[in-house]
Design a protein around this motif. Sequence first.
Motif, short mmCIF file in Angstrom:
data_model
loop_
_atom_site.label_atom_id
_atom_site.label_comp_id
_atom_site.label_asym_id
_atom_site.label_seq_id
_atom_site.Cartn_x
_atom_site.Cartn_y
_atom_site.Cartn_z
N SER A 47 50.07 13.21 20.43
CA SER A 47 51.26 12.33 19.94
C SER A 47 50.84 10.87 20.07
O SER A 47 50.92 10.10 19.15
CB SER A 47 52.58 12.81 20.67
OG SER A 47 53.41 11.76 20.24
N GLY A 48 50.39 10.51 21.23
CA GLY A 48 50.21 9.15 21.58
C GLY A 48 49.00 8.68 20.62
O GLY A 48 48.92 7.52 20.23
N LEU A 49 48.04 9.42 20.59
CA LEU A 49 46.61 9.13 19.91
C LEU A 49 47.06 8.88 18.44
O LEU A 49 46.46 8.01 17.72
CB LEU A 49 45.70 10.27 20.10
CG LEU A 49 45.08 10.21 21.18
CD1 LEU A 49 44.17 11.28 21.57
CD2 LEU A 49 44.22 8.92 21.59
N LEU A 50 47.78 9.89 17.78
CA LEU A 50 48.04 9.93 16.34
C LEU A 50 48.99 8.55 15.96
O LEU A 50 48.88 8.10 15.06
CB LEU A 50 48.93 11.03 15.96
CG LEU A 50 47.85 12.32 15.75
CD1 LEU A 50 48.89 13.53 15.40
CD2 LEU A 50 47.22 12.12 14.49
N PHE A 51 49.97 8.36 17.04
CA PHE A 51 50.92 7.31 16.87
C PHE A 51 49.86 5.88 16.62
O PHE A 51 50.12 4.97 16.01
CB PHE A 51 52.04 7.22 17.63
CG PHE A 51 52.78 6.08 17.37
CD1 PHE A 51 53.75 6.20 16.41
CD2 PHE A 51 52.87 4.96 18.23
CE1 PHE A 51 54.76 5.00 16.00
CE2 PHE A 51 53.85 4.05 17.87
CZ PHE A 51 54.70 4.12 17.02
N GLY A 52 48.98 5.92 17.56
CA GLY A 52 48.39 4.72 17.82
C GLY A 52 47.31 4.43 16.84
O GLY A 52 47.22 3.15 16.47
N GLY B 218 52.39 11.82 14.59
CA GLY B 218 52.48 11.51 16.04
C GLY B 218 54.18 11.33 16.47
O GLY B 218 54.46 11.80 17.51
N LEU B 219 55.15 10.60 15.49
CA LEU B 219 56.33 10.67 15.88
C LEU B 219 57.14 12.16 15.85
O LEU B 219 57.96 12.29 16.57
CB LEU B 219 57.16 9.70 15.11
CG LEU B 219 56.81 8.11 15.24
CD1 LEU B 219 57.44 7.52 14.11
CD2 LEU B 219 57.12 7.79 16.46
N PHE B 220 56.65 12.89 15.15
CA PHE B 220 57.22 14.38 15.02
C PHE B 220 56.87 14.95 16.31
O PHE B 220 57.89 15.64 17.00
CB PHE B 220 56.79 15.20 13.87
CG PHE B 220 57.52 15.00 12.76
CD1 PHE B 220 58.81 15.80 12.43
CD2 PHE B 220 57.17 14.40 11.45
CE1 PHE B 220 59.70 15.95 11.75
CE2 PHE B 220 57.92 14.35 10.43
CZ PHE B 220 59.12 15.09 10.43
N LEU B 221 55.76 14.73 16.80
CA LEU B 221 55.06 15.32 18.30
C LEU B 221 55.97 14.83 19.32
O LEU B 221 56.48 15.36 20.16
CB LEU B 221 53.80 15.22 18.38
CG LEU B 221 52.82 16.29 17.57
CD1 LEU B 221 51.51 15.88 17.76
CD2 LEU B 221 53.19 17.55 18.17
N PHE B 222 56.24 13.45 19.17
CA PHE B 222 57.05 12.58 20.20
C PHE B 222 58.42 13.13 20.01
O PHE B 222 59.20 13.45 21.27
CB PHE B 222 57.15 11.24 19.80
CG PHE B 222 58.03 10.26 20.74
CD1 PHE B 222 57.55 9.90 21.68
CD2 PHE B 222 59.03 10.03 20.54
CE1 PHE B 222 58.18 8.81 22.69
CE2 PHE B 222 59.80 9.17 21.40
CZ PHE B 222 59.37 8.66 22.25
N GLY C 62 49.75 5.20 27.05
CA GLY C 62 48.34 5.03 27.40
C GLY C 62 47.61 5.81 26.36
O GLY C 62 46.56 4.94 25.59
N ALA C 63 48.02 6.91 25.69
CA ALA C 63 47.32 7.43 24.54
C ALA C 63 47.49 6.56 23.07
O ALA C 63 46.64 6.56 22.38
CB ALA C 63 47.88 8.92 24.47
N VAL C 64 48.59 5.96 23.17
CA VAL C 64 48.73 5.07 22.02
C VAL C 64 47.87 3.84 22.06
O VAL C 64 47.11 3.56 21.17
CB VAL C 64 50.36 4.42 22.02
CG1 VAL C 64 50.67 3.36 20.83
CG2 VAL C 64 51.45 5.61 21.89
N LEU C 65 47.68 3.30 23.00
CA LEU C 65 46.84 2.26 23.37
C LEU C 65 45.09 2.57 22.91
O LEU C 65 44.54 1.94 22.62
CB LEU C 65 46.79 1.57 24.51
CG LEU C 65 48.12 0.69 24.95
CD1 LEU C 65 48.17 0.48 26.40
CD2 LEU C 65 48.21 -0.36 24.03
#
Length: 153
Positions: free
Chosen positions: A17-22, A70-74, A90-93
């Motif tokens: 989720s964080g990777l996709l959003f980032g 990413g936001l759906f997973l969030f 951390g994954a977003v960054l």
Amino acid sequence: MTETAARSKYGRRNIVSGLLFGIGLVAFLDETVFHQLLHWHHFYDRSTTGVGLVSDGFFHAFSWFATIGGLFLFADLRRREALQPQAWWGAVLLGSGFFQLYDGIIQHKLMRIHQIRYVDNVHIYDWVWNIAAVLLIAAGCILLLRSRRTRQS
């Protein structure tokens, strides 16, 4: 499902989720700021302006799909009370930094589909772009390591 298996499953989902959003966030900012507002380049600059604008549209759609995915997973993680904020950020960054580094090295230098800006001293822009990407990756790795240590203790 055991607690350990659930934690591992949701831990991975936090990362994805964080990777996709980032990735989506940085792609959106890149497209909005450098393509639309500053007019420094298009996603694909090796053809006509019309082709460049169409490529920007596809790039913009990609950024939104990644962001929304990413936001759906969030939202699902929040609903399940499985969100791990430190790991997620951390994954977003990390996703932001990886996308920016990929853009700066692969798209700008190897594929040459566009440059950051078409000026004589483009190397200054390249260095700033890629150093910022490495700093994002480093910050993401630090947060992910701290998150892992917190979960283990």
